[in-house]
Write a protein that holds these residues in place. Sequence first.
Motif, short mmCIF file in Angstrom:
data_model
loop_
_atom_site.label_atom_id
_atom_site.label_comp_id
_atom_site.label_asym_id
_atom_site.label_seq_id
_atom_site.Cartn_x
_atom_site.Cartn_y
_atom_site.Cartn_z
N GLN A 232 -9.43 3.90 9.02
CA GLN A 232 -9.24 5.27 10.00
C GLN A 232 -9.87 4.96 11.18
OE1 GLN A 232 -10.07 8.48 7.23
NE2 GLN A 232 -8.00 9.11 7.42
N ALA A 233 -11.18 4.71 11.04
CA ALA A 233 -11.88 3.98 12.39
C ALA A 233 -11.53 2.95 13.25
CB ALA A 233 -13.21 4.32 11.96
N HIS A 234 -11.15 1.82 12.40
CA HIS A 234 -10.78 0.60 13.08
C HIS A 234 -9.31 0.12 12.59
CE1 HIS A 234 -15.00 0.67 14.57
NE2 HIS A 234 -15.31 0.91 13.32
N PRO A 235 -8.46 0.61 12.65
CA PRO A 235 -7.14 0.37 12.30
C PRO A 235 -6.71 -1.14 12.40
CG PRO A 235 -6.78 2.01 13.83
CD PRO A 235 -8.20 1.84 13.89
N ASP A 236 -7.11 -1.73 13.73
CA ASP A 236 -6.90 -3.00 13.96
C ASP A 236 -7.31 -4.24 12.85
OD1 ASP A 236 -5.29 -2.41 15.78
OD2 ASP A 236 -6.70 -2.96 17.63
N GLN A 237 -8.58 -3.63 12.34
CA GLN A 237 -9.30 -4.53 11.42
C GLN A 237 -8.67 -4.48 10.02
OE1 GLN A 237 -13.61 -3.81 11.63
NE2 GLN A 237 -13.41 -3.99 13.73
N TYR A 238 -7.91 -3.48 9.65
CA TYR A 238 -7.29 -3.18 8.24
C TYR A 238 -5.94 -3.36 8.38
CZ TYR A 238 -12.06 -2.25 7.12
OH TYR A 238 -13.44 -2.14 6.83
N ARG A 239 -5.33 -3.93 8.77
CA ARG A 239 -3.74 -3.83 9.32
C ARG A 239 -2.86 -4.12 7.89
NH1 ARG A 239 -1.66 -5.94 15.10
NH2 ARG A 239 -3.63 -5.53 16.00
N ASP A 240 -3.71 -5.12 7.08
CA ASP A 240 -3.14 -5.73 5.75
C ASP A 240 -3.43 -4.89 4.49
OD1 ASP A 240 -5.95 -6.18 5.96
OD2 ASP A 240 -5.33 -8.02 4.94
N LEU A 241 -4.27 -3.65 4.86
CA LEU A 241 -4.72 -2.71 3.78
C LEU A 241 -3.31 -1.75 3.32
CD1 LEU A 241 -6.52 -1.62 2.02
CD2 LEU A 241 -7.24 0.14 3.78
N VAL A 242 -3.00 -1.98 1.96
CA VAL A 242 -1.58 -1.62 1.43
C VAL A 242 -2.25 -0.53 0.39
CG1 VAL A 242 0.42 -1.91 -0.04
CG2 VAL A 242 -0.18 -3.52 1.66
N VAL A 243 -1.64 0.57 0.33
CA VAL A 243 -1.97 1.67 -0.69
C VAL A 243 -0.33 2.10 -1.27
CG1 VAL A 243 -4.14 2.12 0.27
CG2 VAL A 243 -1.79 3.41 1.15
N ARG A 244 -0.69 2.80 -2.47
CA ARG A 244 0.49 3.38 -3.25
C ARG A 244 0.56 4.94 -2.81
NH1 ARG A 244 4.72 1.41 -5.65
NH2 ARG A 244 5.46 2.74 -7.22
N VAL A 245 1.87 5.11 -2.34
CA VAL A 245 2.22 6.65 -1.76
C VAL A 245 3.51 6.83 -2.63
CG1 VAL A 245 2.73 7.94 0.01
CG2 VAL A 245 1.51 5.66 0.48
N ALA A 246 3.25 7.87 -3.41
CA ALA A 246 4.20 8.68 -4.00
C ALA A 246 5.50 7.69 -4.57
CB ALA A 246 4.68 9.87 -3.08
N GLY A 247 5.31 6.92 -5.21
CA GLY A 247 6.52 5.80 -5.64
C GLY A 247 6.78 4.70 -4.70
N TYR A 248 5.81 4.49 -3.50
CA TYR A 248 6.07 3.33 -2.85
C TYR A 248 4.79 2.91 -2.43
CZ TYR A 248 5.91 6.20 1.40
OH TYR A 248 5.23 6.89 2.23
N SER A 249 4.81 1.50 -1.86
CA SER A 249 3.59 1.01 -1.39
C SER A 249 3.80 0.90 0.26
CB SER A 249 3.05 -0.11 -1.74
OG SER A 249 2.83 -0.07 -3.19
N ASP A 250 2.62 1.15 0.78
CA ASP A 250 2.84 1.21 2.39
C ASP A 250 1.46 0.74 2.92
OD1 ASP A 250 4.19 1.46 5.03
OD2 ASP A 250 4.60 3.43 4.66
N TYR A 251 1.50 0.27 4.44
CA TYR A 251 0.27 0.09 5.01
C TYR A 251 -0.56 1.25 5.51
CZ TYR A 251 2.08 -4.65 5.23
OH TYR A 251 2.45 -5.98 4.94
N PHE A 252 -1.74 1.41 5.28
CA PHE A 252 -2.57 2.77 5.20
C PHE A 252 -2.42 2.87 6.60
CE2 PHE A 252 -6.51 4.59 5.96
CZ PHE A 252 -6.45 5.67 5.15
N VAL A 253 -2.67 1.88 7.47
CA VAL A 253 -2.99 2.29 8.98
C VAL A 253 -1.70 2.82 9.53
CG1 VAL A 253 -5.13 0.77 9.22
CG2 VAL A 253 -2.73 -0.15 9.74
N GLY A 254 -0.79 2.57 8.99
CA GLY A 254 0.75 2.90 9.41
C GLY A 254 1.18 4.46 9.19
N LEU A 255 0.50 4.72 7.96
CA LEU A 255 0.73 6.05 7.66
C LEU A 255 0.36 7.24 8.68
CD1 LEU A 255 -0.58 5.75 3.97
CD2 LEU A 255 1.84 5.67 4.63
N SER A 256 0.91 8.35 8.75
CA SER A 256 0.54 9.56 9.42
C SER A 256 -0.87 9.96 9.22
CB SER A 256 1.34 10.79 9.43
OG SER A 256 0.96 11.35 7.91
N PRO A 257 -1.75 10.23 10.00
CA PRO A 257 -3.00 11.15 9.78
C PRO A 257 -2.98 12.01 8.44
CG PRO A 257 -2.66 11.05 12.00
CD PRO A 257 -1.32 10.82 11.57
#
Length: 65
Positions: A26-51
Amino acid sequence: MPDVLRRGGFETQVNVVDADTLRKAQAHPDQYRDLVVRVAGYSDYFVGLSPQMQAEILMRTEMNL
């Protein structure tokens, strides 16, 4: 059985990342662009999610299952 299921939850979604890493992302999104998390039935890049969704994922990560 995890406690969340005993309390009426329908499923669990596992992310293999700790809350500290999510806060750093959250603090340094450019350093974590490839961080993928599971969200309600799908996976997405964490830094691309809404706050709000990032906060939800962080809260779920900190739950004591």
